[in-house]
Write a protein that holds these residues in place. Structure first.
Motif, short mmCIF file in Angstrom:
data_model
loop_
_atom_site.label_atom_id
_atom_site.label_comp_id
_atom_site.label_asym_id
_atom_site.label_seq_id
_atom_site.Cartn_x
_atom_site.Cartn_y
_atom_site.Cartn_z
N THR A 362 -11.39 10.78 13.41
CA THR A 362 -9.94 10.80 13.58
C THR A 362 -9.54 9.95 14.78
OG1 THR A 362 -9.89 12.70 15.07
CG2 THR A 362 -9.96 13.15 12.69
N GLU A 363 -8.26 9.90 15.05
CA GLU A 363 -7.78 9.16 16.22
C GLU A 363 -8.34 9.73 17.51
OE1 GLU A 363 -3.58 9.09 16.30
OE2 GLU A 363 -3.36 7.81 14.51
N ASN A 364 -8.60 11.04 17.48
CA ASN A 364 -9.01 11.72 18.71
C ASN A 364 -10.48 12.07 18.79
OD1 ASN A 364 -6.29 11.79 19.67
ND2 ASN A 364 -5.89 13.50 18.27
N GLY A 365 -11.20 11.99 17.64
CA GLY A 365 -12.60 12.38 17.69
C GLY A 365 -13.24 12.55 16.33
N LEU A 366 -13.92 13.66 16.13
CA LEU A 366 -14.70 13.88 14.91
C LEU A 366 -14.40 15.26 14.33
CD1 LEU A 366 -18.17 12.68 16.29
CD2 LEU A 366 -16.60 11.34 14.87
N ILE A 367 -14.49 15.34 12.99
CA ILE A 367 -14.38 16.60 12.28
C ILE A 367 -15.67 16.83 11.52
CG2 ILE A 367 -13.12 17.90 10.51
CD1 ILE A 367 -10.65 16.29 11.17
N THR A 368 -16.19 18.06 11.58
CA THR A 368 -17.40 18.40 10.85
C THR A 368 -17.08 19.29 9.66
OG1 THR A 368 -17.79 20.20 12.42
CG2 THR A 368 -18.96 18.13 12.80
N LYS A 369 -18.07 19.48 8.80
CA LYS A 369 -17.88 20.19 7.53
C LYS A 369 -17.33 21.60 7.71
CE LYS A 369 -20.41 21.49 3.32
NZ LYS A 369 -21.74 21.49 2.65
N ASP A 370 -17.72 22.26 8.79
CA ASP A 370 -17.26 23.63 9.00
C ASP A 370 -15.83 23.71 9.52
OD1 ASP A 370 -17.50 22.82 11.62
OD2 ASP A 370 -18.92 24.39 12.22
N GLY A 371 -15.17 22.55 9.62
CA GLY A 371 -13.78 22.51 10.07
C GLY A 371 -13.60 22.33 11.56
N SER A 372 -14.68 22.25 12.30
CA SER A 372 -14.58 22.06 13.75
C SER A 372 -14.01 20.68 14.07
CB SER A 372 -15.95 22.22 14.42
OG SER A 372 -16.46 23.52 14.22
N CYS A 373 -13.08 20.64 15.02
CA CYS A 373 -12.48 19.37 15.46
C CYS A 373 -12.94 19.11 16.90
CB CYS A 373 -10.97 19.45 15.40
SG CYS A 373 -10.30 19.72 13.74
N TYR A 374 -13.59 18.00 17.09
CA TYR A 374 -14.10 17.62 18.42
C TYR A 374 -13.26 16.46 18.95
CZ TYR A 374 -18.33 20.23 17.10
OH TYR A 374 -19.23 21.19 16.70
N GLU A 375 -12.77 16.61 20.16
CA GLU A 375 -12.02 15.52 20.79
C GLU A 375 -12.91 14.80 21.79
OE1 GLU A 375 -8.36 16.78 22.49
OE2 GLU A 375 -7.46 17.35 20.57
N PHE A 376 -12.87 13.47 21.72
CA PHE A 376 -13.72 12.66 22.60
C PHE A 376 -12.93 11.50 23.20
CE2 PHE A 376 -16.81 14.35 19.45
CZ PHE A 376 -17.59 15.08 20.33
N ASP A 377 -13.41 11.08 24.37
CA ASP A 377 -12.91 9.83 24.97
C ASP A 377 -13.75 8.65 24.51
OD1 ASP A 377 -10.96 11.16 26.76
OD2 ASP A 377 -12.76 11.94 27.75
N ILE A 378 -15.05 8.93 24.26
CA ILE A 378 -16.01 7.87 23.92
C ILE A 378 -16.91 8.35 22.79
CG2 ILE A 378 -17.90 6.42 24.79
CD1 ILE A 378 -16.79 6.95 27.64
N ILE A 379 -17.10 7.50 21.79
CA ILE A 379 -18.08 7.77 20.74
C ILE A 379 -19.14 6.69 20.78
CG2 ILE A 379 -18.52 7.98 18.26
CD1 ILE A 379 -15.69 9.01 17.91
N ILE A 380 -20.38 7.08 20.94
CA ILE A 380 -21.50 6.14 21.02
C ILE A 380 -22.32 6.27 19.74
CG2 ILE A 380 -23.59 5.49 22.28
CD1 ILE A 380 -22.28 6.83 24.78
N TYR A 381 -22.46 5.16 19.04
CA TYR A 381 -23.25 5.15 17.80
C TYR A 381 -24.67 4.69 18.13
CZ TYR A 381 -18.87 5.66 15.23
OH TYR A 381 -17.67 6.12 14.73
N ALA A 382 -25.57 5.65 18.23
CA ALA A 382 -26.99 5.35 18.45
C ALA A 382 -27.68 5.44 17.10
CB ALA A 382 -27.59 6.33 19.45
#
Length: 540
Positions: A362-382
């Protein structure tokens, strides 16, 4: 249009070694490197904690001209020291005059009528396109040239900062107090996580497969010992490294674990673990990758050593599961120093994306299957690379009769000796498919293959041939040899990039690596050259 005898693509260990060897033979050779300096992957690796997993002194150019001066200060040099080393080596070998930096090779087409390669380049600085011709083309693009990202809905909508570890910002990035996500726990993920966990405000790691990490046991290099040995380095390499299993200064134990007592097994495991590096993998019992019982014993030992380092039971179960996620070492392990301890910090959490996958960015972060919404400033793709073969598909590469590499490898990867392809005359590559590659110290592989390729080119030229190409029969036989040997190991049981399983599309699952060790590979390729290249066709 400028013509060269040979064009080398890539300025890492392979490109530097091969160009130097061809220049020694008097050829008019030129190289192109997409980075702004030498180093290959180590020019681009600049993320926090980036450090090589090969020890001093084996991780350097095995060329006598550069073995005397440079002193490494670390047992496992970090990216800053390696960049200093590559600059030193480029200057010492006077290679800067023979390479064009900041230049991408965008296309290489074989011209049947003229028996030449037509090579197109583009400057990364001003976009200027140029064209060249050459008799021989050498690809030194490494096995990690094509980055991969997860197929996530909305990945481009994130309003914060995001990037792949291979594209870490040149000016660095301030993670202090920030909310950070790391997706992936391969080598770069492990190194970033243990490096930034103390600085970030919050860190959430999204893990698909537990990384069965090994202790680096990092320390400062023994400088006095380096100085004592330097004069003997060249002889050490010539006498022992080519006959070794992996290009390191240690060898697998000649015993089989299945024949040893529990006490003998523990003694061996303890010794490998204490001395660190890849010893627990490549210096262990000779049947560690073949016998299921020995492999299981190694897993049980790893689990015992690792589980006590993670305090939280939930995190521990994700990082160190009760049962092995795959046979240990059938995915490439990486080395760590404080990886597990990072998860003991209250600001660090981990999500198992096998049971709770990421469904959306999302604009603010990530959503997982269980419905949890995580807000991040930085997403690092390793999230790694389309390893081994991916770099070939990035280039517009065409051989005889305009055949593309995708067409040539439509039904599987076919090479001869892991250095040439039958439909692509006068084309050679290093540290790629069906060579020892990921089971071999990089500079060792670069010298062995670089010397062999330069001698084949010299043979072709001195005998007045326009081009050479391996026979289809030899190529088919080599592929069978690769697969037959891999099938005697535990590798095929695991979905890994060793087996080409991380490539997109409906691609054959196949082992992409020579598994019999550097010493046997050295014998195999030299048998071909010593017999006068009987499995090559030479055309005047």
């Amino acid at each position: 249009m400028i013509h060269y005898d040979q064009i080398v693509v890539g300025g890492g260990f392979g490109g530097m070694t091969t160009l130097h060897k061809l220049r020694e033979k008097g050829f008019n050779v030129h190289g192109f490197e997409r980075g702004s300096d030498f180093g290959g992957v180590w020019h681009h690796n600049r993320y926090p904690g980036a450090r090589v997993d090969s020890e001093t002194p084996v991780y350097q150019l095995w060329l006598k001209e550069v073995l005397s001066d440079f002193i490494f200060t670390q047992r496992f040099p970090d990216w800053k020291e390696l960049q200093k080393y590559f600059k030193y080596a480029g200057e010492k070998l006077k290679l800067y005059d023979y390479f064009t930096m900041n230049t991408e090779v965008t296309a290489s087409h074989w011209n049947d009528k003229e028996s030449l390669w037509y090579v197109s380049t583009q400057s990364n600085l001003n976009g200027v396109e140029s064209k060249f011709t050459c008799n021989h083309l050498i690809l030194c693009i490494g096995f990690a040239a094509k980055k991969t990202y997860p197929d996530l809905e909305g990945r481009g909508t994130f309003q914060g900062t995001s990037f792949h570890t291979a594209d870490w910002p040149w000016d660095g990035i301030d993670v202090k107090g920030k909310k950070v996500a790391v997706i992936g726990t391969g080598a770069s993920g492990v190194q970033v996580i243990q490096s930034i966990s103390k600085e970030v405000g919050e860190l959430v790691v999204f893990q698909r497969t537990p990384n069965l990490v090994l202790p680096m046991q990092s320390q400062e290099a023994d400088i006095s010992r380096q100085k004592e040995r330097k004069e003997a380095y060249h002889q050490i390499f010539n006498d022992s490294i080519p006959s070794s299993f992996s290009g390191f200064e240690f060898e697998p134990d000649t015993r089989s674990g299945k024949d040893c007592t529990p006490e003998e097994i523990k003694e061996k495991f303890d010794d490998c673990w204490k001395n660190g590096g890849f010893r627990f993998w490549l210096g262990n019992f000779q049947d560690i990758m073949v016998d299921k019982s020995t492999n299981r014993a190694a897993w049980d030992y790893w689990k015992e050593k690792s589980s006590v380092r993670v305090k939280d039971p939930r995190k521990r179960k994700i990082l160190v599961p009760d049962e092995p996620p795959h046979y240990i070492f059938t995915k490439r392990p990486c080395l760590e120093t404080t990886y597990f301890e990072s998860y003991n910090r209250e600001n660090v959490d981990i999500v198992d994306i096998n049971t709770n996958p990421i469904t959306e960015v999302t604009e603010n972060g990530l959503i997982t299957k269980d419905g949890s919404c995580y807000e991040f400033d930085i997403i690092i793709y390793a999230t790694g690379f389309d390893a081994i073969t991916g770099g070939f598909y990035q280039m517009d590469l065409k051989g005889k009769n305009g055949i593309t590499i995708s067409e040539a490898w439509e039904n599987g990867t076919y090479t001869y000796l892991g250095m040439s392809i039958s439909q692509f005359p006068n084309l050679y590559f290093l540290y790629g498919p069906q060579g020892p590659t990921a089971f071999c110290n990089g500079p060792t592989c670069a010298l062995i293959q670089g010397v062999w390729i330069s001698e084949l080119i010299d043979f072709t030229t001195k005998h007045g041939f326009k081009y050479n190409t391996p026979t289809i029969e030899a190529q088919n036989s080599w592929r069978k040899y690769i697969q037959d040997n891999a099938n005697q190991t535990l590798l095929p049981y695991t979905r890994s990039w060793y087996m080409g399983a991380n490539r997109d599309g409906n691609k054959p699952r196949e082992c992409l690596l020579y598994v019999r060790g550097v010493g046997n590979y050295f014998k195999d390729i030299n048998k071909e050259s010593n017999m006068g290249y009987p499995n090559f066709v030479f055309v005047r």
